[in-house]
Write a protein that holds these residues in place. Structure first.
Motif, mmCIF file in Angstrom:
data_model
loop_
_atom_site.group_PDB
_atom_site.id
_atom_site.type_symbol
_atom_site.label_atom_id
_atom_site.label_comp_id
_atom_site.label_asym_id
_atom_site.label_seq_id
_atom_site.Cartn_x
_atom_site.Cartn_y
_atom_site.Cartn_z
ATOM 1 N N PHE A 11 0.854 -1.278 -0.118
ATOM 2 C CA PHE A 11 -0.161 0.103 -0.037
ATOM 3 C C PHE A 11 0.906 1.350 -0.043
ATOM 4 C CE2 PHE A 11 -2.414 3.380 2.330
ATOM 5 C CZ PHE A 11 -3.409 3.552 1.299
ATOM 6 N N ALA A 12 2.013 1.421 0.743
ATOM 7 C CA ALA A 12 2.793 2.228 0.894
ATOM 8 C C ALA A 12 3.402 2.673 -0.446
ATOM 9 C CB ALA A 12 3.688 2.248 2.056
ATOM 10 N N GLN A 13 3.952 1.532 -1.084
ATOM 11 C CA GLN A 13 4.573 1.880 -2.443
ATOM 12 C C GLN A 13 3.675 1.899 -3.523
ATOM 13 O OE1 GLN A 13 7.181 -1.511 -2.577
ATOM 14 N NE2 GLN A 13 8.293 -0.949 -0.677
ATOM 15 N N HIS A 14 2.647 1.416 -3.388
ATOM 16 C CA HIS A 14 1.933 1.532 -4.767
ATOM 17 C C HIS A 14 0.542 2.270 -4.702
ATOM 18 C CE1 HIS A 14 4.827 -1.013 -6.377
ATOM 19 N NE2 HIS A 14 4.687 -1.896 -5.450
ATOM 20 N N LYS A 15 0.190 2.894 -3.682
ATOM 21 C CA LYS A 15 -1.155 3.401 -3.533
ATOM 22 C C LYS A 15 -1.647 4.332 -4.519
ATOM 23 C CE LYS A 15 0.060 6.623 0.182
ATOM 24 N NZ LYS A 15 -0.010 6.980 1.418
ATOM 25 N N ASP A 16 -0.453 5.061 -5.331
ATOM 26 C CA ASP A 16 -0.959 5.856 -6.447
ATOM 27 C C ASP A 16 -1.572 5.000 -7.564
ATOM 28 O OD1 ASP A 16 1.662 4.562 -6.491
ATOM 29 O OD2 ASP A 16 2.268 6.066 -8.126
ATOM 30 N N ARG A 17 -1.102 3.655 -7.568
ATOM 31 C CA ARG A 17 -1.774 2.677 -8.751
ATOM 32 C C ARG A 17 -2.747 1.855 -8.244
ATOM 33 N NH1 ARG A 17 3.140 -0.294 -11.174
ATOM 34 N NH2 ARG A 17 3.695 -0.911 -9.221
ATOM 35 N N GLY A 18 -2.892 1.932 -7.097
ATOM 36 C CA GLY A 18 -4.105 0.983 -6.405
ATOM 37 C C GLY A 18 -3.686 -0.470 -5.994
ATOM 38 N N VAL A 19 -4.287 -0.820 -4.733
ATOM 39 C CA VAL A 19 -3.843 -2.241 -4.457
ATOM 40 C C VAL A 19 -5.282 -2.845 -4.089
ATOM 41 C CG1 VAL A 19 -3.077 -3.350 -2.214
ATOM 42 C CG2 VAL A 19 -1.827 -1.548 -2.964
ATOM 43 N N ILE A 20 -5.282 -4.040 -4.235
ATOM 44 C CA ILE A 20 -6.525 -4.755 -4.164
ATOM 45 C C ILE A 20 -6.098 -5.821 -3.229
ATOM 46 C CG2 ILE A 20 -8.489 -6.068 -5.190
ATOM 47 C CD1 ILE A 20 -8.343 -4.367 -7.479
ATOM 48 N N LEU A 21 -6.892 -6.438 -2.230
ATOM 49 C CA LEU A 21 -6.444 -7.401 -1.176
ATOM 50 C C LEU A 21 -7.512 -8.483 -1.697
ATOM 51 C CD1 LEU A 21 -5.219 -8.711 1.070
ATOM 52 C CD2 LEU A 21 -6.977 -7.630 2.687
ATOM 53 N N SER A 22 -6.985 -9.705 -1.979
ATOM 54 C CA SER A 22 -7.972 -10.966 -2.519
ATOM 55 C C SER A 22 -7.740 -12.143 -1.037
ATOM 56 C CB SER A 22 -7.639 -11.495 -3.804
ATOM 57 O OG SER A 22 -8.105 -12.737 -4.045
ATOM 58 N N LEU A 23 -8.882 -12.448 -0.677
ATOM 59 C CA LEU A 23 -8.637 -13.345 0.604
ATOM 60 C C LEU A 23 -9.659 -14.681 0.271
ATOM 61 C CD1 LEU A 23 -9.111 -10.908 3.472
ATOM 62 C CD2 LEU A 23 -7.140 -11.781 2.716
ATOM 63 N N GLU A 24 -8.689 -15.769 0.331
ATOM 64 C CA GLU A 24 -9.469 -16.801 -0.056
ATOM 65 C C GLU A 24 -10.437 -17.361 1.175
ATOM 66 O OE1 GLU A 24 -6.647 -18.490 2.930
ATOM 67 O OE2 GLU A 24 -6.680 -17.050 1.386
ATOM 68 N N VAL A 75 -11.566 -5.377 -1.138
ATOM 69 C CA VAL A 75 -11.176 -6.830 -0.693
ATOM 70 C C VAL A 75 -12.029 -7.552 -1.682
ATOM 71 C CG1 VAL A 75 -10.946 -8.555 1.170
ATOM 72 C CG2 VAL A 75 -10.534 -6.036 1.570
ATOM 73 N N VAL A 76 -11.605 -8.754 -2.003
ATOM 74 C CA VAL A 76 -12.373 -9.545 -3.202
ATOM 75 C C VAL A 76 -12.318 -10.758 -2.312
ATOM 76 C CG1 VAL A 76 -12.015 -10.917 -5.064
ATOM 77 C CG2 VAL A 76 -11.308 -8.697 -5.099
ATOM 78 N N ALA A 77 -13.707 -11.538 -2.104
ATOM 79 C CA ALA A 77 -13.886 -12.797 -1.740
ATOM 80 C C ALA A 77 -13.494 -13.679 -2.820
ATOM 81 C CB ALA A 77 -15.434 -12.727 -1.233
ATOM 82 N N ALA A 78 -12.628 -14.314 -2.640
ATOM 83 C CA ALA A 78 -11.845 -15.123 -3.621
ATOM 84 C C ALA A 78 -12.224 -16.665 -3.744
ATOM 85 C CB ALA A 78 -10.470 -15.037 -3.884
ATOM 86 N N ASN A 79 -12.811 -17.097 -2.799
ATOM 87 C CA ASN A 79 -12.977 -18.531 -2.919
ATOM 88 C C ASN A 79 -14.332 -18.994 -3.382
ATOM 89 O OD1 ASN A 79 -12.760 -21.249 -2.314
ATOM 90 N ND2 ASN A 79 -12.629 -21.259 -0.012
#
Length: 79
Positions: A11-24, A75-79
Motif C-alpha cells: 500500500f505504501a509503495q503502490h497506493k498511487d496505482r491502487g492495491v486490491i486484497l484478495s482473500l480465499e 477486498v475480493v472474496a476469492a473462494n
C-alpha cells in the motif's frame, strides 16, 4: 505477521496505482456482505456471522481486513 506487513508495504509503495486484497477465506457469495462491512454499513459482529468467517479470522485475517477498511482498499472474496 508477514501478510499484514506485506500489505502495508504494498500500500505504501503502490497506493498511487491502487492495491486490491484478495482473500480465499471468504467465499464469493459473501462479497456483498464484505463490501457492506468495508463501507461501514454493517457492524463487525453482523459481518462475522453473515460472512461465515473462519475460526482463525480474528488472528490471521482481521488485521488485513481492518487495514483495508481504514485505507479504502478493495477486498475480493476469492473462494
Amino acid at each position: 505477521r508477514f501478510e499484514e506487513e506485506f500489505l502495508k508495504q504494498c500500500f505504501a509503495q503502490h497506493k498511487d496505482r491502487g492495491v486490491i486484497l484478495s482473500l480465499e477465506m471468504f467465499e464469493t457469495d459473501v462479497q456483498g456482505v464484505l463490501d457492506e462491512y468495508l463501507a461501514g454499513a454493517i457492524r463487525e459482529r453482523d459481518f462475522m456471522a453473515d460472512s461465515r468467517a473462519w475460526t482463525n479470522y480474528q488472528s490471521d485475517y482481521r488485521p488485513l481486513v481492518e487495514f483495508a477498511r481504514q485505507n479504502s482498499i478493495p477486498v475480493v472474496a476469492a473462494n
